[in-house]
Design a protein around this motif. Structure first.
Motif, PDB file in Angstrom:
ATOM      1  N   ILE A 213      36.512  78.882-114.775  1.00  0.00           N
ATOM      2  CA  ILE A 213      35.436  77.894-114.665  1.00  0.00           C
ATOM      3  C   ILE A 213      34.258  78.283-115.556  1.00  0.00           C
ATOM      4  N   ILE A 274      41.803  72.954-113.763  1.00  0.00           N
ATOM      5  CA  ILE A 274      40.374  73.275-113.797  1.00  0.00           C
ATOM      6  C   ILE A 274      39.721  72.657-115.027  1.00  0.00           C
ATOM      7  N   ILE A 278      36.611  69.878-115.068  1.00  0.00           N
ATOM      8  CA  ILE A 278      35.345  70.101-115.772  1.00  0.00           C
ATOM      9  C   ILE A 278      35.111  69.028-116.824  1.00  0.00           C
ATOM     10  N   VAL A 342      34.839  74.171-108.301  1.00  0.00           N
ATOM     11  CA  VAL A 342      34.276  73.886-109.629  1.00  0.00           C
ATOM     12  C   VAL A 342      32.854  73.358-109.509  1.00  0.00           C
TER      13      VAL A 342
END
Length: 352
Positions: A213, A274, A278, A342
């Protein structure tokens, strides 16, 4: 109930303390030596929020210090021990195994001996109520692919043979054997739990998910070992700590309980998920100055690096026993847990 939580300043430990302070009326004593992975911010919050109830205490101590541990038992008079204190990062165990031997084996022995001596002087009724919960890991079983060939099990269960691959998992396996021996030899009422890979808010940045992350948010490359096809079962930390309390309260003495998230994915698939989360979040908040300008999806930032020694190919836990006997079920899917994690970490980085 008065509960000692060793390693209560760590990632899983702080989640457990938060759960117990929120959902129970128990008195808690966190014992932690505050290594690099300790979360001092969470500890301070617990202290501030518990000023009126006086249910939370903290002592900085090393569980390898026998006299200090004995003094803690004598003064606090616990009804239960939830033993989470451990060095847990596989990569660090490969470069500095001595630290893992000391904390995970010697520390567990010291804690078991203090527990035994304390337990033996309790009344019969108090002895019946006392519990020692050893929080272990599925990594003690080694590589699921190898273990499956020996047992025929598609996933790890409580009956799998121990076959650790790293100094970390070997030290945890050693501690588990000590726990079982103290139950068999002395009658100490112990229980062992195994968990799959934990994740969630406030995890230390050395672990795969928070590292991915942080790197992806900054537009930096994410290193993935080998070909990225290693499979892990991911368990959201809030589901794990709920299971731990259930095991402590309702688990049978001398038994073992495996706790998994039922979320097996490859490492490459995990990081891709992930990256996509994002990217979607950055698209929703395009005016945030902290976002680096990227012309391609963040999936393209994944970099493959040389595999680490003794890297297990596959882990996975069968949670049938705890589901059937204790009525536990995970509440978070992998997608829900990743989105929560996240967004939590991005807020800390200023991407909110």
């Amino acid at each position: 109930m008065k509960i000692i939580i060793t390693g209560g300043a760590g990632f899983i430990g702080t989640a457990l303390v938060e759960y117990l302070l929120t959902h129970t009326e128990h008195q808690l004593l966190v014992v932690d030596k505050l290594t690099y992975a300790a979360n001092l911010t969470e500890l301070d919050q617990f202290k501030r929020h518990d000023k009126t109830n006086h249910r939370f205490q903290f002592i900085k101590a090393d569980i390898c210090d026998a006299s200090q541990v004995q003094n803690i038992f004598a003064s606090f008079q616990p009804n239960a021990i939830m033993h989470l204190a451990a060095e847990s990062h596989v990569d660090r165990s490969l470069t500095d195994p001595a630290e893992f031997i000391q904390t995970n084996i010697i520390g567990s022995y010291t804690l078991l001996e203090a527990s035994r001596q304390y337990w033996q002087q309790l009344s019969p009724a108090q002895q019946q109520q006392f519990r020692f919960l050893q929080v272990s890991t599925d990594e003690v079983f080694g590589d699921l692919a190898d273990n499956k060939q020996n047992t025929g099990n598609a996933l790890f269960t409580e009956t799998n043979a121990y076959a650790p691959s790293s100094p970390y998992s070997a030290s945890k396996a050693s501690a588990d054997h000590l726990v079982q021996a103290w139950h068999r030899s002395y009658g100490l009422p112990t229980i062992i739990s195994y968990c799959s890979n934990n994740y969630g808010p406030n995890q230390h940045k050395e672990k795969l998910i928070p590292k991915a992350i942080a790197q992806l948010a900054q537009g930096l490359a994410v290193p993935i070992y080998g070909d990225g096809q290693q499979i892990r079962d991911w368990l959201y930390v809030k589901d794990h700590v709920a299971a731990l309390y259930l095991i402590l309260r309702q688990g049978q003495v001398g038994q073992r309980y495996a706790v998994g998230g039922n979320n097996q994915v490859t490492n490459i698939e995990l990081v891709q998920k992930i990256a996509d989360i994002i990217d979607a979040y950055a698209k929703e908040k395009p005016k945030q100055q902290q976002w680096p300008l990227l012309t391609t999806p963040r999936r393209n930032l994944i970099q493959f690096v040389s595999d680490r020694p003794g890297h297990d190919k596959c882990y996975g836990i069968d949670s049938t026993k705890i589901k059937q006997q204790l009525n536990w079920q995970p509440q978070y899917s992998l997608q829900q847990g990743l989105q929560s994690t996240v967004h939590n970490l991005l807020a800390k980085y200023g991407h909110n």
